[in-house]
Design an enzyme around this catalytic site. Structure first.
Site, PDB file in Angstrom:
ATOM      1  N   ARG A   1       0.823  -1.210   0.000  1.00 15.28           N
ATOM      2  CA  ARG A   1       0.000   0.000   0.000  1.00 15.28           C
ATOM      3  C   ARG A   1       0.858   1.261   0.000  1.00 15.28           C
ATOM      4  O   ARG A   1       0.571   2.230  -0.717  1.00 15.28           O
ATOM      5  CB  ARG A   1      -0.887  -0.033   1.251  1.00 15.28           C
ATOM      6  CG  ARG A   1      -1.855   1.106   1.386  1.00 15.28           C
ATOM      7  CD  ARG A   1      -2.471   1.160   2.779  1.00 15.28           C
ATOM      8  NE  ARG A   1      -2.844  -0.127   3.293  1.00 15.28           N
ATOM      9  CZ  ARG A   1      -4.052  -0.687   3.149  1.00 15.28           C
ATOM     10  NH1 ARG A   1      -4.996  -0.023   2.506  1.00 15.28           N
ATOM     11  NH2 ARG A   1      -4.317  -1.875   3.657  1.00 15.28           N
TER      12      ARG A   1
ATOM     13  N   ARG B   1     -12.999  -1.395  -1.004  1.00 14.57           N
ATOM     14  CA  ARG B   1     -12.555  -0.997   0.333  1.00 14.57           C
ATOM     15  C   ARG B   1     -13.642  -0.297   1.166  1.00 14.57           C
ATOM     16  O   ARG B   1     -13.796  -0.607   2.350  1.00 14.57           O
ATOM     17  CB  ARG B   1     -11.302  -0.118   0.255  1.00 14.57           C
ATOM     18  CG  ARG B   1     -10.083  -0.849  -0.284  1.00 14.57           C
ATOM     19  CD  ARG B   1      -8.809  -0.031  -0.110  1.00 14.57           C
ATOM     20  NE  ARG B   1      -8.437   0.051   1.295  1.00 14.57           N
ATOM     21  CZ  ARG B   1      -8.593   1.116   2.047  1.00 14.57           C
ATOM     22  NH1 ARG B   1      -9.116   2.236   1.544  1.00 14.57           N
ATOM     23  NH2 ARG B   1      -8.231   1.099   3.327  1.00 14.57           N
TER      24      ARG B   1
ATOM     25  N   CYS C   1     -26.607  -3.381  -7.195  1.00 11.48           N
ATOM     26  CA  CYS C   1     -27.818  -3.599  -6.403  1.00 11.48           C
ATOM     27  C   CYS C   1     -27.488  -4.083  -4.994  1.00 11.48           C
ATOM     28  O   CYS C   1     -27.825  -5.217  -4.604  1.00 11.48           O
ATOM     29  CB  CYS C   1     -28.737  -4.584  -7.117  1.00 11.48           C
ATOM     30  SG  CYS C   1     -29.447  -3.896  -8.617  1.00 11.48           S
ATOM     31  N   GLU C   2     -26.807  -3.274  -4.245  1.00  4.58           N
ATOM     32  CA  GLU C   2     -26.459  -3.510  -2.840  1.00  4.58           C
ATOM     33  C   GLU C   2     -26.459  -2.153  -2.124  1.00  4.58           C
ATOM     34  O   GLU C   2     -25.894  -1.186  -2.643  1.00  4.58           O
ATOM     35  CB  GLU C   2     -25.054  -4.110  -2.704  1.00  4.58           C
ATOM     36  CG  GLU C   2     -24.852  -5.458  -3.339  1.00  4.58           C
ATOM     37  CD  GLU C   2     -25.211  -6.601  -2.418  1.00  4.58           C
ATOM     38  OE1 GLU C   2     -25.500  -6.338  -1.228  1.00  4.58           O
ATOM     39  OE2 GLU C   2     -25.204  -7.748  -2.888  1.00  4.58           O
TER      40      GLU C   2
ATOM     41  N   TYR D   1      -5.170  -2.084  -3.540  1.00  2.00           N
ATOM     42  CA  TYR D   1      -6.371  -2.828  -3.176  1.00  2.00           C
ATOM     43  C   TYR D   1      -7.615  -2.257  -3.844  1.00  2.00           C
ATOM     44  O   TYR D   1      -8.699  -2.241  -3.272  1.00  2.00           O
ATOM     45  CB  TYR D   1      -6.535  -2.884  -1.653  1.00  2.00           C
ATOM     46  CG  TYR D   1      -5.329  -3.487  -0.984  1.00  2.00           C
ATOM     47  CD1 TYR D   1      -5.072  -4.844  -1.077  1.00  2.00           C
ATOM     48  CD2 TYR D   1      -4.405  -2.683  -0.308  1.00  2.00           C
ATOM     49  CE1 TYR D   1      -3.933  -5.395  -0.495  1.00  2.00           C
ATOM     50  CE2 TYR D   1      -3.276  -3.232   0.271  1.00  2.00           C
ATOM     51  CZ  TYR D   1      -3.046  -4.593   0.178  1.00  2.00           C
ATOM     52  OH  TYR D   1      -1.916  -5.137   0.740  1.00  2.00           O
TER      53      TYR D   1
END
Length: 422
Positions: free
Chosen positions: A278, A314, A344-345, A373
Site C-alpha cells: 500500500r 474498500r 444492487c447492494e 487494493y
C-alpha cells in the site's frame, strides 16, 4: 503527485490531464502515477541507505504487470501469496531470486511451482507447511531457504480486518513454537531455516506498534544466535500507512521507521527485508469515474457514479474513507451527498454525508488513494466488466490493462452441452 484535496478544473496527475484522458478512454478506469510510485520507492531506498536491505513489493496491493514491471526497474522484488502472483511477477521481469512467498495456505502445487522457479525464500506459517515443504523439496532433491513467520502478539492499532500480528490472528506461529522449529531443524534437512519473518498488519499510522514488534523479533534473533542458529535475513513485512483522508491521516515518516530498524537491529549482520505494498502505490492511484445522475431522496441526495463496489471494494469491506474530488469550477456551491454506485447492494456506497461541489450528470469525479487494493480486489459482480488501468508518466500514458469486454468476461463459461459422470 497525489491529487489535491480541493476540486481542480484541470485534474493534472503526473503531467496528464485526466479530463482529456476520460474523454478518450471513457469511464470508469484506474490511473496510476509512475512518478509518484518512483518517488515512494526511492524515498524508502534512501532511508535504508547503508543497510543490507531488500524491498519486496506486496503484489496483492496492485498486481498489474505494468506496475510490477516498474517495480522491477527500480530494483524492487516481490512478496507473493499465490502461484498466480508468482507468474505475474516473473512475467513483469522480477527475478525469482528476488521473490519471497508468504501466506498461510500455500498448496502443494504452489510450493512445487515456487521451488521450480527458484524463489529466494518461503515465509512459513505452520508446522504442517514446514513438513509439506520438506517433503516436496526432498522429492526434487533441493534445499529450500525459509523464514519462520513469528506472531509477536502486537496490536497494530489498525482496522481489525487488516490486523495480522495478534495471537488470535491466523498468521504465523508464536515464539515458543518457533523456538521448537529451530531446535528440531535437523528433522527437515531439505529446509534451511535461516530467516525470521513478522508482519503485524496494514495501514499502520503509529510508530509504537512497529517498535514493539521489531524489538520482540530482535530479541528472539539474539536468543537464536546465542543458541548457535545462523539467521541470514529478518523480514519485517510491510504495514506503513498512507494518507487516505487529507488533514486527518498522518503517515509515519520512513526515516523514523528505519531509525527503529537501525536501533533494534544495530548488531544484525544479515539482510533486512521489507514488504511494502500500500505504501508504495496507494496515493499514486485514482479511480476516474463520472456522475450518472443525482437522485433526490427523502432527507438526502445520492450522487450515483458509473463506478461501483465491484471496482473498489474498500469502502464496502472496511468502511474505508477515500477522498473524493469533483472536476469542475471550484466556485460551485457545496452540497451534501451519499456517493454511491449502480450495483444492487446498499453496501455499494463510497461515502456518506460527503460535502462536495454541487454536481450534475456527466461531471468527472476522482476517488483518491485508489492505487492499492482497488483493481486487485475487483470483481465481475452484477456482470460488470473489469476496468481499464492506465499508467501515467511525465505527460504520457499507457494502457496497462484494457477494459474487459462482455465476451472476455464469459470466455471461460459454457453451456452444459457435454455431460460426464464422476
Amino acid at each position: 503527485m497525489t491529487m489535491s484535496d480541493q476540486p481542480t478544473p484541470s485534474a493534472i496527475l503526473d503531467g496528464v490531464d485526466l479530463r482529456a484522458l476520460a474523454a478518450s478512454l471513457s469511464t470508469p478506469f484506474y490511473a496510476y502515477s509512475a512518478g509518484a510510485i518512483r518517488a515512494r520507492v526511492q524515498g524508502l531506498q534512501r532511508a535504508l541507505d547503508g543497510l543490507d536491505a531488500r524491498l519486496c513489493f506486496a503484489v496483492k496491493a496492485n498486481s498489474n504487470i505494468g506496475v510490477l514491471h516498474l517495480m522491477a526497474g527500480l530494483g524492487v522484488g516481490a512478496d507473493i501469496v499465490s502461484a498466480g502472483e508468482l507468474w505475474r511477477a516473473r512475467q513483469a521481469g522480477i527475478a525469482a531470486s528476488d521473490i519471497v512467498f508468504s501466506g498461510v495456505g500455500k498448496s502443494a502445487d504452489e510450493i512445487a511451482a515456487a521451488l521450480d522457479a527458484g524463489i529466494w525464500k518461503f515465509n512459513l506459517e505452520s508446522a504442517d507447511e514446514l513438513a509439506l515443504l520438506q517433503d516436496i523439496a526432498y522429492g526434487r532433491g533441493v534445499v529450500a531457504s525459509a523464514a519462520v513467520r513469528v506472531n509477536p502478539d502486537v496490536d497494530a492499532r489498525t482496522h481489525a480486518k487488516i490486523s495480522t500480528g495478534r495471537a488470535e490472528n491466523k498468521f504465523g506461529v508464536d515464539i515458543d513454537e518457533a523456538r521448537g522449529w529451530f531446535a528440531n531443524a535437523g528433522r527437515s534437512p531439505n529446509v534451511r531455516l535461516d530467516g525470521l519473518h513478522a508482519h503485524i498488519g496494514s495501514q499502520i499510522l503509529e510508530l509504537a506498534p512497529f517498535e514493539q514488534a521489531i524489538a520482540r523479533v530482535a530479541a528472539f534473533w539474539r536468543e537464536l544466535r546465542e543458541a548457535g542458529h545462523r539467521i541470514d535475513s529478518i523480514d519485517l513485512g510491510g504495514g506503513l500507512g498512507v494518507c487516505y483522508r487529507a488533514g486527518h491521516d498522518r503517515p509515519i515518516d520512513p526515516d523514523d521507521y528505519v531509525a527503529v530498524l537501525r536501533r533494534e537491529l544495530h548488531d544484525f549482520d544479515g539482510r533486512i527485508v521489507l514488504e511494502p505494498g500500500r505504501y508504495l502505490v496507494a496515493e499514486a492511484g485514482v479511480l476516474v469515474t463520472r456522475v450518472l445522475r443525482v437522485k433526490h431522496g427523502r432527507g438526502r441526495d445520492f450522487l450515483v457514479l458509473d463506478a461501483a463496489m465491484n471496482d473498489l471494494q474498500r469502502p464496502a469491506l472496511y468502511d474505508a474513507w477515500h477522498d473524493i474530488h469533483v472536476v469542475q469550477d471550484a466556485s460551485a456551491p457545496l452540497q451534501c451527498y451519499d456517493v454511491v454506485g449502480p450495483v444492487c447492494e446498499t453496501g455499494d456506497t463510497f461515502a456518506r454525508d460527503r460535502v462536495l461541489p454541487r454536481c450534475a450528470a456527466g461531471d468527472l469525479v476522482l476517488i483518491g488513494g485508489a492505487g492499492a487494493y482497488g483493481a486487485s480486489m475487483s470483481s465481475n459482480y452484477n456482470s460488470r466488466p473489469l476496468l481499464a488501468e492506465v499508467l501515467l508518466d511525465a505527460g504520457r500514458y499507457a494502457v496497462v490493462r484494457r477494459r474487459q469486454s462482455f465476451a472476455q468476461m464469459i470466455a471461460n463459461e459454457q453451456l452444459p452441452t457435454a455431460w460426464s459422470e464422476a
